[in-house]
Write a protein that holds these residues in place. Structure first.
Motif, short mmCIF file in Angstrom:
data_model
loop_
_atom_site.label_atom_id
_atom_site.label_comp_id
_atom_site.label_asym_id
_atom_site.label_seq_id
_atom_site.Cartn_x
_atom_site.Cartn_y
_atom_site.Cartn_z
N UNK A 45 0.79 -1.30 -0.13
CA UNK A 45 -0.14 0.11 0.10
C UNK A 45 0.97 1.35 0.10
N UNK A 46 0.27 2.34 -0.56
CA UNK A 46 0.89 3.78 -0.61
C UNK A 46 -0.10 4.44 0.29
N UNK A 47 0.74 5.42 1.03
CA UNK A 47 -0.14 6.39 1.74
C UNK A 47 -1.40 7.03 1.42
N UNK A 48 -2.34 6.76 2.28
CA UNK A 48 -3.94 7.08 2.04
C UNK A 48 -4.01 8.75 2.18
N UNK A 49 -3.35 9.13 3.07
CA UNK A 49 -3.49 10.78 3.51
C UNK A 49 -2.26 11.50 3.49
N UNK A 50 -2.36 12.72 2.78
CA UNK A 50 -1.17 13.65 2.94
C UNK A 50 -1.79 15.00 3.56
N UNK A 51 -0.88 15.38 4.48
CA UNK A 51 -1.32 16.61 5.08
C UNK A 51 0.05 17.69 4.82
N UNK A 52 -0.21 18.73 4.16
CA UNK A 52 0.97 19.89 3.87
C UNK A 52 0.97 20.62 5.15
N UNK A 53 2.18 20.86 5.50
CA UNK A 53 2.72 22.08 6.50
C UNK A 53 3.49 22.92 6.06
N UNK A 54 3.77 23.86 6.67
CA UNK A 54 4.65 25.18 6.33
C UNK A 54 5.83 24.63 5.81
N UNK A 55 6.50 23.48 6.70
CA UNK A 55 7.86 23.13 6.47
C UNK A 55 7.97 21.41 6.33
N UNK A 264 1.56 21.99 20.90
CA UNK A 264 1.86 22.98 20.34
C UNK A 264 1.04 23.24 18.83
N UNK A 265 0.88 24.37 18.31
CA UNK A 265 0.55 24.30 17.00
C UNK A 265 -1.07 24.42 16.87
N UNK A 266 -1.55 24.20 15.74
CA UNK A 266 -2.88 23.75 15.47
C UNK A 266 -3.07 23.01 14.09
N UNK A 267 -2.34 21.66 14.29
CA UNK A 267 -2.34 20.86 13.31
C UNK A 267 -3.54 20.08 13.02
N UNK A 268 -3.81 19.31 11.95
CA UNK A 268 -4.96 18.55 11.52
C UNK A 268 -4.59 17.06 12.17
N UNK A 269 -5.67 16.42 12.46
CA UNK A 269 -5.60 14.88 12.73
C UNK A 269 -5.15 14.09 11.72
N UNK A 270 -3.92 13.63 11.79
CA UNK A 270 -3.21 13.08 10.81
C UNK A 270 -3.44 11.54 10.44
N UNK A 271 -4.24 10.75 11.53
CA UNK A 271 -4.76 9.61 11.10
C UNK A 271 -6.30 9.53 10.84
N UNK A 272 -7.10 10.61 11.10
CA UNK A 272 -8.42 10.58 10.89
C UNK A 272 -8.62 12.01 10.21
N UNK A 319 -6.16 29.54 15.04
CA UNK A 319 -6.18 30.17 13.79
C UNK A 319 -4.58 30.17 13.28
N UNK A 320 -3.85 29.40 14.03
CA UNK A 320 -2.42 29.06 13.43
C UNK A 320 -2.66 28.22 12.30
N UNK A 321 -2.35 28.76 11.07
CA UNK A 321 -2.34 27.93 9.87
C UNK A 321 -1.00 27.09 9.40
N UNK A 322 0.09 27.16 10.12
CA UNK A 322 1.23 26.71 9.86
C UNK A 322 1.36 25.20 9.77
N UNK A 323 0.39 24.58 10.50
CA UNK A 323 0.48 23.05 10.54
C UNK A 323 1.35 22.60 11.45
N UNK A 324 1.75 21.07 11.50
CA UNK A 324 2.37 20.49 12.52
C UNK A 324 3.82 20.62 12.50
N UNK A 325 4.51 21.05 11.14
CA UNK A 325 5.87 21.06 11.06
C UNK A 325 5.98 22.45 10.47
#
Length: 558
Positions: A45-55, A264-272, A319-325
């Motif tokens: 399997x290839x990755x199912x989800x991709x979440x882009x962050x600032x860095x 810290x931060x305002x990241x998305x749920x990477x697994x769901x 309202x921090x939109x930088x993500x987890x990285x």
């Protein structure tokens, strides 16, 4: 008349209740059968989800897929760009990470452990600066006293006398103001100035934090459940790390869903990701912060950290939109020994020497480490299994294999995990084998290979090609064989759900077939004793060997 009627009604009610209970039991059994693990068809399997962050970027494989859910694991891959910082977080399950590419640093926060990295030089510089300023002030006073004495001895003009009196009045005024500030209560402005000065003094306080660990390509990093950590890319190329979360581990007292708690931060749920979208929809697409501090009341945070309201709101990262990285401005500053290229090379050589000593101690039946070295606060979290010189199994024609388990990385006995790093040269084969006591989750680092997996009924549940970036789960006791089919060979890392995962080869010098008597082989497979002897002894290699390529086989048959 009444009694027969009541009897018939009771009988009907009894039959109705029994039929309802039977239907519910049947539905429950049918549902449980559906929930049973189905390993009749495995997938690379290839990755199912991709979440882009600032860095950087976070990629996850769907943990609800059968082969991950049944193995009780979740897989995530982090790509951190240069000068990128993966924000502090912890998970509900132990993690075992492999550095695929690049180098960086990892900081862990073990609860109750002291901050052993301290910037004492800064405090020394600060104390030295204060002493120098104090010495300069004393020299100024002495010089002023000498000037006064000299002024009192020589005759003065009217202008000189007036200047002297004005200077004396200014000094007396400053002295009175100093005494008033020490003796009377301060106004709001003075209190604010005092708080600002206290803030400046706290900023000048030497920094202290827990140990920082440098990581590089080929490293296995073990992280216990609930231990917070952060990572930073201080190199010149992307830092790529693939991580297994063992959600079926006893350390996880929650459900079987992988959960990451960001601090810290305002990241998305990477697994769901779907659950994250539903939450945002309910909020009206307005993010209220997704780190642990976001859910606390502002007043509680002010009291807990003894900070003002603005700082309390800042740590909630709403309202921090930088993500987890996130991208660090300038360079990340932390306390640590200076490391030049030569020092890194010397450290790697010392680490290789220590690894050889540990291996020698293990072979001699000794532990090779003591209680002080492996205490809770100072335990070793990292082991390099990518260095060819550390191979546990090596064939010049076929490839090499390196393992990390509780013997060379003792923390793995706590996590109940281990890892295997393999490299097959082109046309190299790893003999058919099975894992006795562990599931194996294979991540392809480079190259391509033909892989076959066989279940307990003798059915082929996977027969295909695996390539770079794919993940394949091989369940416990399922037999598997690998053959490299690319010029660059085939490189992989396998995460295993046991701290001492045992492998049993089915062919080769240390295999099942070598352990059988010839007559048992002849009767079991209905072959002659001569055929049994050839079947048993023809393959003299232990686990890896080179097979002929399709072109070579064609030339031989021609």
């Amino acid at each position: 008349m009444v009694r027969p009627l009541l009897l018939s009604l009771s009988l009907c009610l009894f039959l109705l209740i029994n039929s309802s209970l039977a239907r519910q039991q049947f539905q429950h059994e049918q549902q449980s059968q559906q929930n049973q693990c189905q390993f009749d068809r495995l997938e690379a399997r290839e990755p199912d989800n991709r979440i882009r962050s600032e860095a950087g970027e976070i990629e996850t494989w769907n943990p609800n897929h059968d082969q991950f859910r049944c193995a009780g694991v979740a897989i995530v891959r982090h790509t951190i760009e240069p000068n990128g910082l993966h924000l502090p977080s912890y998970t509900n399950a132990p993690q075992l990470a492999y550095v695929v590419r690049g180098r960086g640093v990892v900081g862990t926060i073990f609860p109750g452990c002291p901050e052993t990295f301290e910037d004492s030089q800064q405090g020394g510089r600060q104390g030295q600066q204060e002493r120098e300023e104090q010495q300069e002030c004393e020299e100024c006073r002495e010089r002023e006293e000498r000037e006064r004495e000299e002024d009192s001895r020589r005759p003065r003009s009217r202008e000189e006398q007036r200047e002297r009196e004005e200077r004396r009045e200014r000094e007396e005024r400053r002295e009175r103001e100093r005494e008033e500030q020490q003796g009377r209560p301060r106004s709001r402005e003075e209190q604010r100035e005092r708080e600002e000065e206290r803030g400046r003094s706290s900023r000048s306080q030497p920094d202290r934090h827990q140990k920082i660990r440098h990581i590089r390509e080929g490293d296995i990093v073990a992280l216990p459940a609930g231990v917070a950590y952060w990572s930073y890319n201080n190199g010149n190329e992307p830092l790529v790390v693939v991580t297994l979360l063992d959600v079926n581990n006893n350390e996880n007292q929650l459900d079987q869903n992988p959960r990451r708690f960001y601090l810290a931060g305002n990241p998305q749920d990477e697994f769901n990701v779907e659950r994250q979208h539903r939450i945002l929809f309910k909020r009206g697409e307005q993010s209220e912060g997704n780190n642990v501090f976001s859910g606390f009341n502002d007043n509680f945070l002010q009291e807990a950290f003894q900070v003002n309201a603005e700082t309390a709101r800042k740590i909630q990262n709403r309202n921090d939109n930088r993500g987890a990285i996130i991208r660090v401005e300038g360079q990340l500053d932390f306390v640590g020994p200076p490391r030049s290229q030569q020092e890194r090379e010397r450290e790697e050589r010392r680490e290789e020497d220590r690894q050889r000593e540990r291996e020698h101690s293990r072979r001699q039946g000794r532990q090779g480490y003591n209680g002080i070295e492996e205490s809770f606060c100072t335990m070793r979290l990292r082991e390099n299994i990518g260095d060819p010189s550390r191979a546990d199994l090596y064939s010049p024609q076929a490839g090499r294999l390196t393992t990390a388990n509780r013997y060379n990385l003792p923390i793995l006995s706590w996590l109940q995990l281990s890892a295997e790093r393999g490299f097959l040269y082109n046309n190299g084969m790893y003999v058919p084998h099975y894992n006795i006591n562990a599931n194996s989750v294979i991540y392809v680092i480079r190259g391509r290979a033909r892989v076959q997996v066989v279940d307990d009924n003798g059915n082929s549940v996977f027969d295909g090609e695996v390539r770079q970036g794919q993940v394949l789960t091989v369940p416990q006791n399922f037999a598997v064989v690998k053959r490299a089919e690319s010029e660059e060979g085939f490189e992989w890392v396998a995460f295993k759900t046991n701290d001492v995962a045992k492998v049993h080869p089915l062919a080769g010098r240390i295999s099942y077939i070598w352990a059988l008597p010839e007559d048992v082989i002849a009767n079991a497979y209905q072959i002659s004793n001569e055929q049994a002897r050839r079947l048993k002894y023809n393959r003299q290699e232990s686990s890896m060997f080179r097979v002929s390529s399709p072109s070579e086989r064609f030339s031989m048959t021609a």
